[in-house]
Design an enzyme around this catalytic site. Structure first.
Site, PDB file in Angstrom:
ATOM      1  N   GLY A  13      -8.982   4.517   5.072  1.00  0.00           N
ATOM      2  CA  GLY A  13      -8.620   3.472   5.503  1.00  0.00           C
ATOM      3  C   GLY A  13      -7.322   3.442   6.145  1.00  0.00           C
ATOM      4  N   GLN A  17      -3.468  -2.000   6.344  1.00  0.00           N
ATOM      5  CA  GLN A  17      -1.896  -2.287   6.152  1.00  0.00           C
ATOM      6  C   GLN A  17      -1.604  -1.374   4.970  1.00  0.00           C
ATOM      7  OE1 GLN A  17       0.063  -4.324   7.396  1.00  0.00           O
ATOM      8  NE2 GLN A  17      -1.510  -4.069   9.278  1.00  0.00           N
ATOM      9  N   ASP A  44     -10.833   6.507   9.394  1.00  0.00           N
ATOM     10  CA  ASP A  44     -11.273   4.937   9.038  1.00  0.00           C
ATOM     11  C   ASP A  44     -12.610   4.832   9.743  1.00  0.00           C
ATOM     12  OD1 ASP A  44     -10.999   2.189   9.100  1.00  0.00           O
ATOM     13  OD2 ASP A  44      -8.858   2.413   8.717  1.00  0.00           O
ATOM     14  N   ARG A  94     -13.326  -7.467  -1.031  1.00  0.00           N
ATOM     15  CA  ARG A  94     -14.168  -8.594  -1.476  1.00  0.00           C
ATOM     16  C   ARG A  94     -13.760  -9.734  -0.680  1.00  0.00           C
ATOM     17  NH1 ARG A  94     -14.371 -10.249  -7.934  1.00  0.00           N
ATOM     18  NH2 ARG A  94     -16.059 -11.687  -7.454  1.00  0.00           N
ATOM     19  N   VAL A 131      -7.514   4.310  -4.423  1.00  0.00           N
ATOM     20  CA  VAL A 131      -6.686   3.009  -4.184  1.00  0.00           C
ATOM     21  C   VAL A 131      -7.549   2.024  -4.169  1.00  0.00           C
ATOM     22  CG1 VAL A 131      -5.026   1.900  -3.117  1.00  0.00           C
ATOM     23  CG2 VAL A 131      -4.548   4.150  -3.708  1.00  0.00           C
ATOM     24  N   ALA A 132      -8.706   2.041  -3.165  1.00  0.00           N
ATOM     25  CA  ALA A 132      -9.812   1.013  -2.823  1.00  0.00           C
ATOM     26  C   ALA A 132     -10.242   0.433  -3.932  1.00  0.00           C
ATOM     27  CB  ALA A 132     -10.514   1.457  -1.828  1.00  0.00           C
ATOM     28  N   ASP A 161       0.308  -1.590 -11.276  1.00  0.00           N
ATOM     29  CA  ASP A 161       0.333  -2.572 -12.530  1.00  0.00           C
ATOM     30  C   ASP A 161       1.297  -2.035 -13.527  1.00  0.00           C
ATOM     31  OD1 ASP A 161      -2.137  -3.792 -11.599  1.00  0.00           O
ATOM     32  OD2 ASP A 161      -3.040  -1.757 -12.162  1.00  0.00           O
ATOM     33  N   ARG A 164       4.685  -3.195 -11.941  1.00  0.00           N
ATOM     34  CA  ARG A 164       5.027  -4.711 -12.171  1.00  0.00           C
ATOM     35  C   ARG A 164       5.395  -4.769 -13.472  1.00  0.00           C
ATOM     36  NH1 ARG A 164      -0.937  -5.952  -8.725  1.00  0.00           N
ATOM     37  NH2 ARG A 164       0.189  -6.180  -6.930  1.00  0.00           N
ATOM     38  N   HIS A 189      -8.141  -1.536 -13.213  1.00  0.00           N
ATOM     39  CA  HIS A 189      -7.365  -2.410 -12.142  1.00  0.00           C
ATOM     40  C   HIS A 189      -7.861  -3.635 -11.785  1.00  0.00           C
ATOM     41  CE1 HIS A 189      -4.492  -3.329  -9.234  1.00  0.00           C
ATOM     42  NE2 HIS A 189      -5.515  -3.021  -8.203  1.00  0.00           N
TER      43      HIS A 189
END
Length: 326
Positions: A13, A17, A44, A94, A131-132, A161, A164, A189
């Site tokens: 990917g 971004q 990608d 999604r 990560v995806a 998370d 955060r 996650h």
């Protein structure tokens, strides 16, 4: 570790971004260190290859001294060859109106294919970070299709998370972020994750959890759970800079080691905290360096925490079962 080491690092990917934000962190040495040379391999989908070409051109123009070579393309069997580290950022997003089972169905196909390719051509000791989203279940699917690589080499990211949660405690207590340690993110996650502040410390002293229990059992949890949605609402885009930074932090501490209690989703074996095996579940871990980690066992699980952990475990079980139906 050797004074100079060479790693072949794949980022999937890479035209997106998060990939765009992650590449300079890896290439500059922030992730693996200034003494680690890199072969970058960027993947990608075929329709994004021209965009990916532009990312490669920019990476070349940055003239990162650590980068020995860059290859890019859309065929995982080519890009994954001899990979030492795989950072799986690319997945099917999604879309509006999409059910979770539809999202899992789309990603099962992607991660089955990539797992088989990784199994065939990557280093047999390749280390993996997914990560995806849905990251935990994508990681489980990837590992099931890659039996040549040890299960302990597969991780999914709850570091975002975790970071955060650290920041929310720092803000709440008016503390320096660097002084806040030892939060835990349990489970998935997703919005069912359980950010746990019971063991947090500030400057080595225990957080006054009981003195602010309503907050730490209420708004603290929901703020961390819903932070990604809040960023989309405010910014109009999903978290990219912070996700890339968290991926870099995850890999840095896994590679170099850390004294801190960290949160990492790993493949469960049924021996920790009464969590079933055959799930990718976020536990408190200690990273000991050279891509090694161990679960921190023996922490008290009260009734409130057990209920929260059961909820997120149920979601992961349902996701796994949906994936196995495909």
């Amino acid at each position: 570790m050797d004074s100079e080491k060479i790693l072949t690092v794949i980022i999937t990917g890479a035209a997106g971004q998060i990939g765009y934000s992650l590449i300079p962190l890896v290439a500059s040495g922030q992730t693996f260190g200034k003494d680690v040379k890199l072969h970058l391999r960027l993947l990608d989908i075929e329709s994004q290859v021209e965009k990916l070409k532009g990312v490669v051109m920019e990476t070349q123009d940055c003239a990162f001294p650590l980068v020995l070579s860059i290859e890019y393309g859309y065929d995982p069997e080519v890009i994954f060859k001899d990979a030492d580290v795989g950072i799986f950022v690319g997945g099917f997003p999604r879309l509006k109106g999409m059910e979770r089972k539809d999202l899992i169905d789309k990603n099962v196909k992607i991660f089955k294919e990539q797992g088989k390719a990784l199994n065939e051509v990557a280093s047999p000791n390749c280390k993996v970070l997914v990560v995806a989203n849905p990251a935990n279940t994508n990681c489980l699917i990837l590992s099931k299709n890659c039996p040549n690589i040890p299960k302990e080499n597969f991780t999914a990211m709850t570091r975002l998370d975790h970071d955060r949660a650290l920041n929310q405690i720092a803000l709440r207590t008016e503390s320096r972020l660097e002084d806040v340690k030892n939060v835990i993110v349990w489970g998935n996650h997703s919005s069912t994750q359980y950010p746990d502040a019971r063991f947090a410390t500030i400057k080595g002293e225990s957080l006054d959890y009981k003195g602010d229990e309503d907050y730490y059992k209420g708004d603290f949890i929901s703020t961390v759970q819903k932070r990604g949605a809040a960023i989309i609402e405010a910014r109009g885009f999903s978290s990219s800079m912070s996700a890339a930074n968290a991926a870099s932090n995850h890999l840095r501490d896994w590679y170099h080691g850390s004294e801190d209690m960290l949160s990492m989703s790993i493949l469960s074996d049924g021996t920790h905290y009464d969590i079933d095996d055959n799930l990718c579940f976020s536990f408190p871990v200690k990273c000991t360096g050279d891509f090694k980690h161990e679960v921190i066992d023996g922490l008290d699980i009260d009734d409130f925490s057990r209920e929260k952990m059961n909820i997120t475990q149920k979601e992961l079980t349902d996701e796994r079962d949906l994936g196995e139906e495909q």
